[in-house]
Design a protein around this motif. Sequence first.
Motif, PDB file in Angstrom:
ATOM      1  N   THR A 199       0.848  -1.180   0.000  1.00  0.00           N
ATOM      2  CA  THR A 199       0.000   0.000   0.000  1.00  0.00           C
ATOM      3  C   THR A 199       0.886   1.233   0.000  1.00  0.00           C
ATOM      4  N   MET A 200       0.424   2.250  -0.659  1.00  0.00           N
ATOM      5  CA  MET A 200       1.199   3.481  -0.731  1.00  0.00           C
ATOM      6  C   MET A 200       0.518   4.616   0.025  1.00  0.00           C
ATOM      7  N   GLU A 201      -0.553   4.296   0.741  1.00  0.00           N
ATOM      8  CA  GLU A 201      -1.236   5.371   1.453  1.00  0.00           C
ATOM      9  C   GLU A 201      -1.598   5.037   2.888  1.00  0.00           C
ATOM     10  N   ASN A 202      -1.604   3.758   3.272  1.00  0.00           N
ATOM     11  CA  ASN A 202      -2.008   3.378   4.621  1.00  0.00           C
ATOM     12  C   ASN A 202      -0.790   3.041   5.470  1.00  0.00           C
ATOM     13  N   SER A 203      -0.850   3.436   6.736  1.00  0.00           N
ATOM     14  CA  SER A 203       0.221   3.071   7.662  1.00  0.00           C
ATOM     15  C   SER A 203       0.017   1.618   8.100  1.00  0.00           C
ATOM     16  N   LEU A 204       1.046   1.044   8.697  1.00  0.00           N
ATOM     17  CA  LEU A 204       0.951  -0.321   9.214  1.00  0.00           C
ATOM     18  C   LEU A 204      -0.137  -0.411  10.286  1.00  0.00           C
ATOM     19  N   ILE A 205      -0.191   0.563  11.165  1.00  0.00           N
ATOM     20  CA  ILE A 205      -1.203   0.558  12.235  1.00  0.00           C
ATOM     21  C   ILE A 205      -2.607   0.606  11.638  1.00  0.00           C
ATOM     22  N   GLU A 206      -2.821   1.469  10.663  1.00  0.00           N
ATOM     23  CA  GLU A 206      -4.132   1.568  10.019  1.00  0.00           C
ATOM     24  C   GLU A 206      -4.505   0.255   9.335  1.00  0.00           C
ATOM     25  N   THR A 207      -3.552  -0.370   8.659  1.00  0.00           N
ATOM     26  CA  THR A 207      -3.820  -1.622   7.967  1.00  0.00           C
ATOM     27  C   THR A 207      -4.172  -2.732   8.951  1.00  0.00           C
ATOM     28  N   ILE A 208      -3.416  -2.862  10.019  1.00  0.00           N
ATOM     29  CA  ILE A 208      -3.679  -3.923  11.004  1.00  0.00           C
ATOM     30  C   ILE A 208      -5.008  -3.695  11.719  1.00  0.00           C
ATOM     31  N   THR A 209      -5.305  -2.456  12.107  1.00  0.00           N
ATOM     32  CA  THR A 209      -6.577  -2.220  12.799  1.00  0.00           C
ATOM     33  C   THR A 209      -7.773  -2.433  11.865  1.00  0.00           C
ATOM     34  N   ARG A 210      -7.631  -2.085  10.595  1.00  0.00           N
ATOM     35  CA  ARG A 210      -8.710  -2.368   9.631  1.00  0.00           C
ATOM     36  C   ARG A 210      -8.914  -3.872   9.465  1.00  0.00           C
ATOM     37  N   LEU A 211      -7.809  -4.610   9.368  1.00  0.00           N
ATOM     38  CA  LEU A 211      -7.904  -6.066   9.255  1.00  0.00           C
ATOM     39  C   LEU A 211      -8.557  -6.647  10.503  1.00  0.00           C
ATOM     40  N   PHE A 212      -8.180  -6.153  11.662  1.00  0.00           N
ATOM     41  CA  PHE A 212      -8.784  -6.612  12.909  1.00  0.00           C
ATOM     42  C   PHE A 212     -10.294  -6.367  12.894  1.00  0.00           C
ATOM     43  N   ASP A 213     -10.698  -5.169  12.514  1.00  0.00           N
ATOM     44  CA  ASP A 213     -12.132  -4.853  12.456  1.00  0.00           C
ATOM     45  C   ASP A 213     -12.866  -5.752  11.469  1.00  0.00           C
ATOM     46  N   LEU A 214     -12.192  -6.131  10.396  1.00  0.00           N
ATOM     47  CA  LEU A 214     -12.798  -6.978   9.370  1.00  0.00           C
ATOM     48  C   LEU A 214     -13.048  -8.397   9.885  1.00  0.00           C
ATOM     49  N   VAL A 215     -12.105  -8.955  10.630  1.00  0.00           N
ATOM     50  CA  VAL A 215     -12.222 -10.360  11.046  1.00  0.00           C
ATOM     51  C   VAL A 215     -12.825 -10.539  12.437  1.00  0.00           C
TER      52      VAL A 215
END
Length: 126
Positions: free
Chosen positions: A90-106
């Motif tokens: 990804t060229m726009e999301n931080s690692l923290i944003e990506t992990i928290t989004r994944l957490f919310d998804l699952v």
Amino acid sequence: MFSLDGENFENVIIDTYNKVRSPGRRMWSGMQGLNQLTGGFENGRVYMLIGSSGVGKSITLLNLLWQFKKYNANHKPKDPTKIPCVVLLTMENSLIETITRLFDLVNSAPMPMWKYENVDEVIKIL
């Protein structure tokens, strides 16, 4: 080298046939229409999702990653010493944003990661 003549032709066709039938060649999503459209996601290829800001590209990609894990549990790489992986660049999301989004998804509970008292619970959910 490929030729329509002689033994080389048969060897190349046999090798190609065996490779395209390899169970480690494709990964499947949980979306039947997408699987039909793509024929499965082939290893070694790069797939790009492009769209305007805020239309859901990141969450769609995270959802696909989760589906790859869910629907390809028996996926075997061609090298048995390797662990199958999918790379999300990804060229726009931080690692923290990506992990928290994944957490919310699952996460089946409607509770954000930061409200959990124990990191072990978060790890188990992920």
